[in-house]
Design a protein around this motif. Structure first.
Motif, PDB file in Angstrom:
ATOM      1  N   ARG A   5       0.840  -1.194   0.000  1.00 16.03           N
ATOM      2  CA  ARG A   5       0.000   0.000   0.000  1.00 16.03           C
ATOM      3  C   ARG A   5       0.877   1.248   0.000  1.00 16.03           C
ATOM      4  N   LEU A   6       2.058   1.156   0.619  1.00 20.14           N
ATOM      5  CA  LEU A   6       2.953   2.310   0.647  1.00 20.14           C
ATOM      6  C   LEU A   6       3.451   2.655  -0.754  1.00 20.14           C
ATOM      7  N   PHE A   7       3.587   1.646  -1.613  1.00 19.28           N
ATOM      8  CA  PHE A   7       3.920   1.901  -3.012  1.00 19.28           C
ATOM      9  C   PHE A   7       2.821   2.729  -3.662  1.00 19.28           C
ATOM     10  N   LEU A   8       1.576   2.333  -3.416  1.00 26.18           N
ATOM     11  CA  LEU A   8       0.443   3.067  -3.991  1.00 26.18           C
ATOM     12  C   LEU A   8       0.353   4.484  -3.426  1.00 26.18           C
ATOM     13  N   LEU A   9       0.550   4.618  -2.119  1.00 18.98           N
ATOM     14  CA  LEU A   9       0.503   5.950  -1.504  1.00 18.98           C
ATOM     15  C   LEU A   9       1.606   6.837  -2.073  1.00 18.98           C
ATOM     16  N   SER A  10       2.815   6.287  -2.189  1.00 21.12           N
ATOM     17  CA  SER A  10       3.937   7.073  -2.733  1.00 21.12           C
ATOM     18  C   SER A  10       3.706   7.426  -4.191  1.00 21.12           C
ATOM     19  N   LEU A  11       3.170   6.470  -4.932  1.00 22.11           N
ATOM     20  CA  LEU A  11       2.884   6.718  -6.343  1.00 22.11           C
ATOM     21  C   LEU A  11       1.892   7.864  -6.492  1.00 22.11           C
ATOM     22  N   HIS A  12       0.841   7.853  -5.691  1.00 21.79           N
ATOM     23  CA  HIS A  12      -0.162   8.910  -5.765  1.00 21.79           C
ATOM     24  C   HIS A  12       0.405  10.236  -5.260  1.00 21.79           C
ATOM     25  N   ALA A  13       1.125  10.212  -4.139  1.00 23.10           N
ATOM     26  CA  ALA A  13       1.685  11.451  -3.580  1.00 23.10           C
ATOM     27  C   ALA A  13       2.662  12.102  -4.556  1.00 23.10           C
ATOM     28  N   SER A  14       3.418  11.286  -5.283  1.00 25.62           N
ATOM     29  CA  SER A  14       4.406  11.852  -6.205  1.00 25.62           C
ATOM     30  C   SER A  14       3.754  12.639  -7.342  1.00 25.62           C
ATOM     31  N   THR A  15       2.482  12.375  -7.632  1.00 24.20           N
ATOM     32  CA  THR A  15       1.816  13.131  -8.696  1.00 24.20           C
ATOM     33  C   THR A  15       1.654  14.597  -8.324  1.00 24.20           C
ATOM     34  N   TYR A  16       1.692  14.921  -7.041  1.00 27.45           N
ATOM     35  CA  TYR A  16       1.580  16.313  -6.602  1.00 27.45           C
ATOM     36  C   TYR A  16       2.939  17.013  -6.575  1.00 27.45           C
ATOM     37  N   PHE A  17       4.003  16.247  -6.837  1.00 31.69           N
ATOM     38  CA  PHE A  17       5.354  16.807  -6.818  1.00 31.69           C
ATOM     39  C   PHE A  17       6.072  16.501  -8.135  1.00 31.69           C
ATOM     40  N   ARG A  18       5.339  16.604  -9.231  1.00 29.80           N
ATOM     41  CA  ARG A  18       5.908  16.283 -10.545  1.00 29.80           C
ATOM     42  C   ARG A  18       7.063  17.199 -10.934  1.00 29.80           C
ATOM     43  N   HIS A  19       7.034  18.427 -10.476  1.00 28.17           N
ATOM     44  CA  HIS A  19       8.066  19.397 -10.860  1.00 28.17           C
ATOM     45  C   HIS A  19       9.194  19.449  -9.843  1.00 28.17           C
ATOM     46  N   THR A  20       9.216  18.467  -8.969  1.00 28.42           N
ATOM     47  CA  THR A  20      10.254  18.368  -7.946  1.00 28.42           C
ATOM     48  C   THR A  20      11.284  17.350  -8.414  1.00 28.42           C
ATOM     49  N   SER A  21      12.525  17.510  -7.972  1.00 26.23           N
ATOM     50  CA  SER A  21      13.577  16.601  -8.422  1.00 26.23           C
ATOM     51  C   SER A  21      13.310  15.166  -7.975  1.00 26.23           C
ATOM     52  N   TRP A  23      15.334  13.229  -6.520  1.00 24.06           N
ATOM     53  CA  TRP A  23      15.873  12.996  -5.171  1.00 24.06           C
ATOM     54  C   TRP A  23      14.905  13.464  -4.089  1.00 24.06           C
ATOM     55  N   HIS A  24      14.234  14.577  -4.314  1.00 20.49           N
ATOM     56  CA  HIS A  24      13.202  15.013  -3.365  1.00 20.49           C
ATOM     57  C   HIS A  24      12.077  13.976  -3.291  1.00 20.49           C
ATOM     58  N   ASN A  25      11.635  13.495  -4.449  1.00 20.17           N
ATOM     59  CA  ASN A  25      10.564  12.511  -4.477  1.00 20.17           C
ATOM     60  C   ASN A  25      10.974  11.201  -3.796  1.00 20.17           C
ATOM     61  N   ILE A  26      12.201  10.770  -4.025  1.00 18.24           N
ATOM     62  CA  ILE A  26      12.686   9.557  -3.356  1.00 18.24           C
ATOM     63  C   ILE A  26      12.736   9.777  -1.850  1.00 18.24           C
ATOM     64  N   GLY A  27      13.238  10.939  -1.430  1.00 17.12           N
ATOM     65  CA  GLY A  27      13.294  11.250   0.001  1.00 17.12           C
ATOM     66  C   GLY A  27      11.916  11.295   0.645  1.00 17.12           C
TER      67      GLY A  27
END
Length: 157
Positions: A5-21, A23-27
């Motif tokens: 589920r954390l994969f799904l949560l991270s996948l969805h959350a990353s859509t709000y940070f598309r213009h972020t590097s 490394w920020h998204n991984i962090g």
């Protein structure tokens, strides 16, 4: 399997940070929890854009609170002769209800009600059908994946 589920949560959350590097998204995704995802969804219910540093602070504050809460809870928990009388076993369920309520609030703003009802129906029906053939944990996981898939299909229309 449950932690997928954390994969799904991270996948969805990353859509709000598309213009972020990357490394920020991984962090952000590496230390994302159910609770920090819920707080993010609550924040997105009030604003359309969240600063990546805000999300890093959200995640780090969560871990500090978890550590302090664990230490204090362990110290004080030993002093309680019968902790069951406080009904704290409901706290985890209450937390997930709060996370769902936040996510539902933002979904109402961004997803047509018809699509939202279809997604919820797919999750509910598939969960109960899956309960007849797999464990409850797997039923939750697969119902969630089916709901996410339906959301993607409906979003592509």
């Amino acid at each position: 399997m449950i932690n997928l589920r954390l994969f799904l949560l991270s996948l969805h959350a990353s859509t709000y940070f598309r213009h972020t590097s990357l490394w920020h998204n991984i962090g952000m995704s590496s230390i994302l929890t159910d609770e920090t995802y819920g707080v993010l969804m609550g924040e997105l219910a009030h604003t359309d854009k969240v600063n990546p540093m805000w999300m890093h602070g959200n995640n780090l504050n969560s871990y500090v609170a978890w550590f302090v809460g664990t230490v204090v809870g362990t110290a004080l928990g030993g002093l309680l002769p019968n902790p069951e009388i406080f009904g704290l076993d409901f706290a985890l369920v209450g937390m997930f209800i709060g996370i769902f309520a936040s996510q539902f609030q933002i979904m109402q703003r961004r997803i047509p009600v018809r699509n939202l009802l279809i997604i919820l129906a797919v999750v509910a029906v598939s969960f109960f059908l899956l309960l007849t053939v797999v464990s409850q944990s797997l039923a939750v996981l697969f119902a969630t994946l089916l709901g996410c898939t339906m959301g993607v299909v409906l979003d592509g229309q």
